[in-house]
Scaffold this motif. Structure first.
Motif, mmCIF file in Angstrom:
data_model
loop_
_atom_site.group_PDB
_atom_site.id
_atom_site.type_symbol
_atom_site.label_atom_id
_atom_site.label_comp_id
_atom_site.label_asym_id
_atom_site.label_seq_id
_atom_site.Cartn_x
_atom_site.Cartn_y
_atom_site.Cartn_z
ATOM 1 N N ALA A 176 -0.014 18.386 4.220
ATOM 2 C CA ALA A 176 -1.023 18.609 5.267
ATOM 3 C C ALA A 176 -2.334 17.912 4.916
ATOM 4 N N ALA A 177 -2.757 18.016 3.646
ATOM 5 C CA ALA A 177 -4.004 17.374 3.216
ATOM 6 C C ALA A 177 -3.906 15.853 3.356
ATOM 7 N N PHE A 178 -2.753 15.298 2.985
ATOM 8 C CA PHE A 178 -2.568 13.849 3.105
ATOM 9 C C PHE A 178 -2.604 13.418 4.568
ATOM 10 N N LEU B 263 -8.183 7.234 4.790
ATOM 11 C CA LEU B 263 -7.512 6.365 3.826
ATOM 12 C C LEU B 263 -7.200 4.998 4.438
ATOM 13 N N GLY B 264 -6.675 5.006 5.649
ATOM 14 C CA GLY B 264 -6.272 3.758 6.273
ATOM 15 C C GLY B 264 -7.434 2.838 6.576
ATOM 16 N N LYS B 265 -8.521 3.391 7.122
ATOM 17 C CA LYS B 265 -9.640 2.559 7.557
ATOM 18 C C LYS B 265 -10.625 2.228 6.445
ATOM 19 N N ILE C 24 2.462 6.316 11.339
ATOM 20 C CA ILE C 24 3.869 6.744 11.391
ATOM 21 C C ILE C 24 4.391 7.004 9.981
ATOM 22 N N TYR C 25 4.044 6.124 9.041
ATOM 23 C CA TYR C 25 4.418 6.346 7.635
ATOM 24 C C TYR C 25 3.848 7.668 7.132
ATOM 25 N N VAL D 77 0.832 -1.209 0.000
ATOM 26 C CA VAL D 77 0.000 0.000 0.000
ATOM 27 C C VAL D 77 0.863 1.254 0.000
ATOM 28 N N THR D 78 1.846 1.303 0.908
ATOM 29 C CA THR D 78 2.662 2.518 1.040
ATOM 30 C C THR D 78 3.499 2.793 -0.200
ATOM 31 N N SER D 79 3.969 1.735 -0.869
ATOM 32 C CA SER D 79 4.773 1.956 -2.085
ATOM 33 C C SER D 79 3.935 2.592 -3.184
ATOM 34 N N GLU D 80 2.670 2.179 -3.307
ATOM 35 C CA GLU D 80 1.788 2.773 -4.304
ATOM 36 C C GLU D 80 1.436 4.218 -3.936
ATOM 37 N N VAL D 81 1.197 4.470 -2.641
ATOM 38 C CA VAL D 81 0.898 5.834 -2.187
ATOM 39 C C VAL D 81 2.098 6.742 -2.431
#
Length: 449
Positions: free
Chosen positions: A321-323, A330-332, A347-348, A266-270
């Protein structure tokens, strides 16, 4: 233009908008294909992901060639000289893409046979890769032609082509998949036809501008010059590709790291999505700053483009800031992360929100090195930091069960690269200024005597 006059922000913003749209359009094309293919079932969706992972040679080659072509054309003054560079680049792309087709037909099926074991997925991914391999010359020629037209200040027409391509791609997908009953293969047949349309559009517009088609006779000297520059970028991109594979291999090697692997996906795509505007910024900066490089130093170019730096930093702060504000949603609700992974996700998100402005400066710094055509320094710096610092540190963090730090360490890569490149550029600029003062002093002594 005097060194005290800053760059025209409206012109830069217009060029940046066109470049960014081309990046977004290319992603939308892939999303359209994925949307249409997902209706055929999970096997089709799985098969869609295979060619992107397997066909890395031609993708890396195109990405390595892009900045070199942009700088080469951007530094030329007249339209005739720009046409000569574009003609040589297109001929070079045609020759290399033909070799890549042969290499792909030999290599890619074997890779798929090694990686894919499910019969239906194997067959579909093999068919898709075969179609895309035959389309390599079309893809590479379209990419080089679009980069050349961007560098010639004709990006608006390239954007119009992408709008038409998005519409045609959706229409041809439906026609070939359902109208002709070709199913999964129909999506890739549509891709081939759409690429052919793109190439005809780009060549037609190039003919309209230059009065001739942009192809030149084979020039061995120009080929050697380009290969000497492209090898550093190609090596850097190979390292980048291998970096991702090694991280996935490490995470997949232990069952207790399976959750980290899923979050890493997920984080790599974000991260790729957030960095996309910065890559467009870097390439726009390279094109816009190239005409100044012959007359101004990197320090003077930095002053000329200071408004761009300030606006880019401001927008990156707003985006960060928006992210950060949308992290919980996004996470849930978008990625449906478990409670255990939400802490690492937070944390990411906090780390990338803090570091995004530094990422912006880092990509602009890369643009300066592209102007200098100093690809070797960037490659050496990135490879050294990745393989001596990032990868070992990630492994240590995982073995020590510090999964949160794993994501932070990965994000610090660009910041470390920016720091090292800044120091090296400052030293180079200081040495150049010192040599310039010494030469001026010698000239004064000679004129006085």
């Amino acid at each position: 233009m005097p060194a005290s006059e800053p760059v025209n922000l409206k012109v830069f913003a217009s060029a940046y908008g066109v470049m960014l749209f081309s990046f977004i359009a290319s992603r939308l094309l892939l999303q359209t294909d994925l949307f249409m293919l997902s209706a055929l079932g999970p096997d089709a969706t799985a098969a869609f992901a295979i060619p992107v992972r397997v066909m890395f040679i031609d993708i890396i080659f195109a990405m390595a060639l892009g900045p070199i072509v942009l700088v080469a054309i951007g530094k030329e003054k007249t339209l005739a000289d720009k046409f000569q560079v574009m003609s040589k680049a297109m001929s070079f792309a045609l020759i290399m893409s033909s070799l890549l087709v042969v290499m792909g037909l030999i290599t890619y099926p074997r890779l798929i046979e090694y990686l894919v074991h499910a019969p239906s997925i194997f067959q579909m991914s093999t068919d898709a890769t075969r179609w895309l391999t035959y389309a390599i010359p079309l893809r590479l020629l379209c990419f080089v032609a679009s980069m050349c037209l961007f560098a010639c200040g004709q990006g608006r027409w390239v954007s119009l082509m992408y709008v038409a391509t998005l519409i045609l791609n959706a229409g041809f997908n439906w026609l070939f998949m359902y109208g002709f009953g070709w199913g999964f293969v129909g999506a890739y047949a549509a891709t081939f036809v759409v690429l052919l349309f793109e190439l005809i559009w780009l060549l037609g517009f190039a003919y309209r501008i230059f009065g001739n088609l942009p192809f030149a006779k084979f020039n061995i000297e120009w080929l050697r010059k380009i290969l000497s520059k492209i090898k550093s970028e190609w090596l850097r991109l190979c390292s980048w590709q291998l970096e991702g594979l090694v991280i996935i291999f490490i995470l997949a090697s232990q069952t207790q790291w399976a959750g980290v692997l899923s979050l890493y996906g997920v984080t790599s795509e974000v991260s790729a999505f957030l960095v996309m505007p910065l890559i467009a910024l870097m390439r726009t900066f390279t094109v816009q700053a190239a005409p100044y490089y012959a007359s101004y130093t990197c320090k003077q170019i930095g002053r000329l483009f200071m408004p761009v730096y300030l606006y880019a930093l401001s927008f990156s702060v707003v985006a960060a800031a928006a992210f950060f504000i949308s992290l919980n949603t996004l996470g849930k609700h978008v990625y449906h992360l478990s409670d255990e992974r939400l802490q690492s996700w937070w944390i990411y998100g906090a780390a990338i929100a803090v570091l995004l402005p530094l990422y912006t400066l880092g990509y602009l710094m890369r643009g300066l090195y592209h102007l200098k055509e100093d690809y070797q320094t960037v490659t050496r710096t990135e490879i050294t930091i990745v393989w001596l610092i990032i990868i070992p540190s990630c492994y240590v963090a995982l073995t020590q069960q510090r999964h949160d730090w794993f994501f932070v360490i990965i994000l610090t890569k660009e910041v470390l690269i920016y720091g090292v490149l800044s120091v090296l550029l400052r030293r180079q600029t200081h040495a150049e200024s010192k040599n310039q003062r010494l030469n001026q002093a010698k000239d004064l002594d000679q004129s006085s005597t």
